[in-house]
Motif scaffolding. Structure first.
Motif, PDB file in Angstrom:
ATOM      1  N   VAL A  61       0.820  -1.210   0.000  1.00 44.39           N
ATOM      2  CA  VAL A  61       0.000   0.000   0.000  1.00 44.39           C
ATOM      3  C   VAL A  61       0.859   1.266   0.000  1.00 44.39           C
ATOM      4  N   GLU A  62       1.759   1.365   0.986  1.00 42.59           N
ATOM      5  CA  GLU A  62       2.519   2.601   1.147  1.00 42.59           C
ATOM      6  C   GLU A  62       3.581   2.801   0.064  1.00 42.59           C
ATOM      7  N   ARG A  63       4.261   1.712  -0.343  1.00 40.11           N
ATOM      8  CA  ARG A  63       5.297   1.832  -1.377  1.00 40.11           C
ATOM      9  C   ARG A  63       4.706   2.316  -2.716  1.00 40.11           C
ATOM     10  N   PRO A  64       3.593   1.721  -3.210  1.00 41.95           N
ATOM     11  CA  PRO A  64       2.996   2.228  -4.453  1.00 41.95           C
ATOM     12  C   PRO A  64       2.503   3.675  -4.315  1.00 41.95           C
ATOM     13  N   ARG A  97       3.593   6.831  -6.634  1.00 34.48           N
ATOM     14  CA  ARG A  97       2.616   7.706  -7.307  1.00 34.48           C
ATOM     15  C   ARG A  97       2.873   9.163  -6.968  1.00 34.48           C
ATOM     16  N   ALA A  98       3.198   9.441  -5.697  1.00 38.25           N
ATOM     17  CA  ALA A  98       3.457  10.826  -5.275  1.00 38.25           C
ATOM     18  C   ALA A  98       4.661  11.392  -6.016  1.00 38.25           C
ATOM     19  N   ILE A  99       5.692  10.565  -6.224  1.00 34.14           N
ATOM     20  CA  ILE A  99       6.877  11.011  -6.966  1.00 34.14           C
ATOM     21  C   ILE A  99       6.508  11.271  -8.421  1.00 34.14           C
ATOM     22  N   ALA A 100       5.749  10.367  -9.016  1.00 39.43           N
ATOM     23  CA  ALA A 100       5.338  10.528 -10.417  1.00 39.43           C
ATOM     24  C   ALA A 100       4.504  11.792 -10.606  1.00 39.43           C
ATOM     25  N   GLU A 101       3.573  12.043  -9.683  1.00 35.95           N
ATOM     26  CA  GLU A 101       2.739  13.252  -9.772  1.00 35.95           C
ATOM     27  C   GLU A 101       3.587  14.509  -9.636  1.00 35.95           C
ATOM     28  N   ALA A 102       4.542  14.494  -8.713  1.00 36.14           N
ATOM     29  CA  ALA A 102       5.405  15.657  -8.510  1.00 36.14           C
ATOM     30  C   ALA A 102       6.296  15.878  -9.721  1.00 36.14           C
ATOM     31  N   GLU A 134       5.590  15.279 -12.794  1.00 34.17           N
ATOM     32  CA  GLU A 134       4.785  15.850 -13.880  1.00 34.17           C
ATOM     33  C   GLU A 134       4.625  17.360 -13.747  1.00 34.17           C
ATOM     34  N   LYS A 135       4.914  17.891 -12.588  1.00 32.46           N
ATOM     35  CA  LYS A 135       4.705  19.321 -12.347  1.00 32.46           C
ATOM     36  C   LYS A 135       5.879  20.174 -12.814  1.00 32.46           C
ATOM     37  N   GLY A 136       6.828  19.595 -13.527  1.00 32.76           N
ATOM     38  CA  GLY A 136       7.862  20.415 -14.139  1.00 32.76           C
ATOM     39  C   GLY A 136       9.258  20.255 -13.585  1.00 32.76           C
ATOM     40  N   ASP A 137       9.992  21.357 -13.629  1.00 34.97           N
ATOM     41  CA  ASP A 137      11.413  21.422 -13.293  1.00 34.97           C
ATOM     42  C   ASP A 137      11.714  20.782 -11.937  1.00 34.97           C
ATOM     43  N   LEU A 138      12.513  19.726 -11.950  1.00 33.50           N
ATOM     44  CA  LEU A 138      12.803  18.990 -10.721  1.00 33.50           C
ATOM     45  C   LEU A 138      13.761  19.724  -9.795  1.00 33.50           C
ATOM     46  N   LYS A 139      14.558  20.655 -10.342  1.00 37.50           N
ATOM     47  CA  LYS A 139      15.524  21.378  -9.503  1.00 37.50           C
ATOM     48  C   LYS A 139      14.834  22.268  -8.474  1.00 37.50           C
ATOM     49  N   GLU A 140      13.667  22.792  -8.833  1.00 37.82           N
ATOM     50  CA  GLU A 140      12.969  23.720  -7.934  1.00 37.82           C
ATOM     51  C   GLU A 140      11.629  23.156  -7.481  1.00 37.82           C
ATOM     52  N   ASN A 141      11.507  21.840  -7.476  1.00 38.58           N
ATOM     53  CA  ASN A 141      10.237  21.216  -7.148  1.00 38.58           C
ATOM     54  C   ASN A 141      10.294  20.630  -5.732  1.00 38.58           C
ATOM     55  N   ASP A 165      11.005  16.731  -4.071  1.00 44.61           N
ATOM     56  CA  ASP A 165      12.007  16.457  -3.028  1.00 44.61           C
ATOM     57  C   ASP A 165      11.369  15.796  -1.801  1.00 44.61           C
ATOM     58  N   ALA A 166      10.201  16.317  -1.403  1.00 45.23           N
ATOM     59  CA  ALA A 166       9.509  15.768  -0.230  1.00 45.23           C
ATOM     60  C   ALA A 166       9.054  14.330  -0.497  1.00 45.23           C
ATOM     61  N   ALA A 167       8.552  14.087  -1.710  1.00 45.67           N
ATOM     62  CA  ALA A 167       8.096  12.738  -2.057  1.00 45.67           C
ATOM     63  C   ALA A 167       9.265  11.759  -2.093  1.00 45.67           C
ATOM     64  N   LYS A 168      10.416  12.187  -2.621  1.00 45.65           N
ATOM     65  CA  LYS A 168      11.604  11.323  -2.654  1.00 45.65           C
ATOM     66  C   LYS A 168      12.095  11.029  -1.229  1.00 45.65           C
ATOM     67  N   GLU A 169      12.071  12.049  -0.383  1.00 46.66           N
ATOM     68  CA  GLU A 169      12.508  11.865   1.005  1.00 46.66           C
ATOM     69  C   GLU A 169      11.573  10.905   1.740  1.00 46.66           C
ATOM     70  N   ALA A 170      10.260  11.065   1.529  1.00 44.74           N
ATOM     71  CA  ALA A 170       9.283  10.170   2.164  1.00 44.74           C
ATOM     72  C   ALA A 170       9.490   8.736   1.686  1.00 44.74           C
ATOM     73  N   GLN A 171       9.798   8.571   0.393  1.00 47.08           N
ATOM     74  CA  GLN A 171      10.045   7.237  -0.140  1.00 47.08           C
ATOM     75  C   GLN A 171      11.294   6.628   0.507  1.00 47.08           C
ATOM     76  N   GLY A 172      12.328   7.427   0.665  1.00 49.70           N
ATOM     77  CA  GLY A 172      13.558   6.957   1.290  1.00 49.70           C
ATOM     78  C   GLY A 172      13.328   6.508   2.729  1.00 49.70           C
TER      79      GLY A 172
END
Length: 158
Positions: free
Chosen positions: A26-29, A33-38, A40-47, A51-58
């Motif tokens: 449940v939580e891993r998928p 999804r949160a990373i994929a949605e983030a 899609e919102k554009g430039d990863l350097k200023e997103n 960053d929060a979604a990647k940290e939560a995944q870690g």
């Protein structure tokens, strides 16, 4: 986490397995999804959302790894196999503080199950270590921050 054996009841072991299953299915998928949605919102350097979604995944992956390690090192203790002639894991021990004459009953459990309000103390705690292996009538000397506390073993049950 230490690679030592952790003693647990069957119920706690099943709860740990259920928690791990939920994290993986449940939580891993949801984290992916949160990373994929983030993303899609554009430039990863200023997103910041990315960053929060990647940290939560870690953090989730670290929890999964820790729980997998705990399950791998868990030893299920069956209450029908317990010897009540001495204090061991899962025994309930009634002790009297010799100085205060206060009597309490604790169940000696593994670290994962320790809950002082429920009267469950870890076998690795100072009191737990001091009581392990003692028999009825013996006095356990426990090193506490305030000095040595002496407990008389009154009863050992399951």
């Amino acid at each position: 986490m230490s690679e030592s054996t952790m003693y647990v009841t069957k119920e706690t072991f099943e709860k740990m397995r259920g928690e791990l299953q939920k994290m993986k299915s449940v939580e891993r998928p949801a984290a992916s999804r949160a990373i994929a949605e983030a993303r899609e919102k554009g430039d990863l350097k200023e997103n910041a959302e990315y960053d929060a979604a990647k940290e939560a995944q870690g953090m989730l992956e670290a929890k999964i790894k820790q729980l997998e390690g705990a399950i791998a090192n868990a030893k299920i203790v069956d209450t029908s196999d317990i010897d009540t002639s001495k204090v061991t894991i899962l025994t309930k021990v009634t002790i009297t503080n010799i100085a205060t004459k206060k009597t309490v009953t604790y169940q000696i459990v593994g670290e994962k199950e320790a809950d002082l309000k429920a009267g469950k103390i870890s076998a690795g705690s100072p009191i737990g270590k001091g009581l392990m292996g003692k028999t009825i009538g013996e006095v356990a000397e426990v090193q506490a921050p305030t000095g040595i506390i002496k407990f008389k073993i009154e009863d050992i049950t399951i």
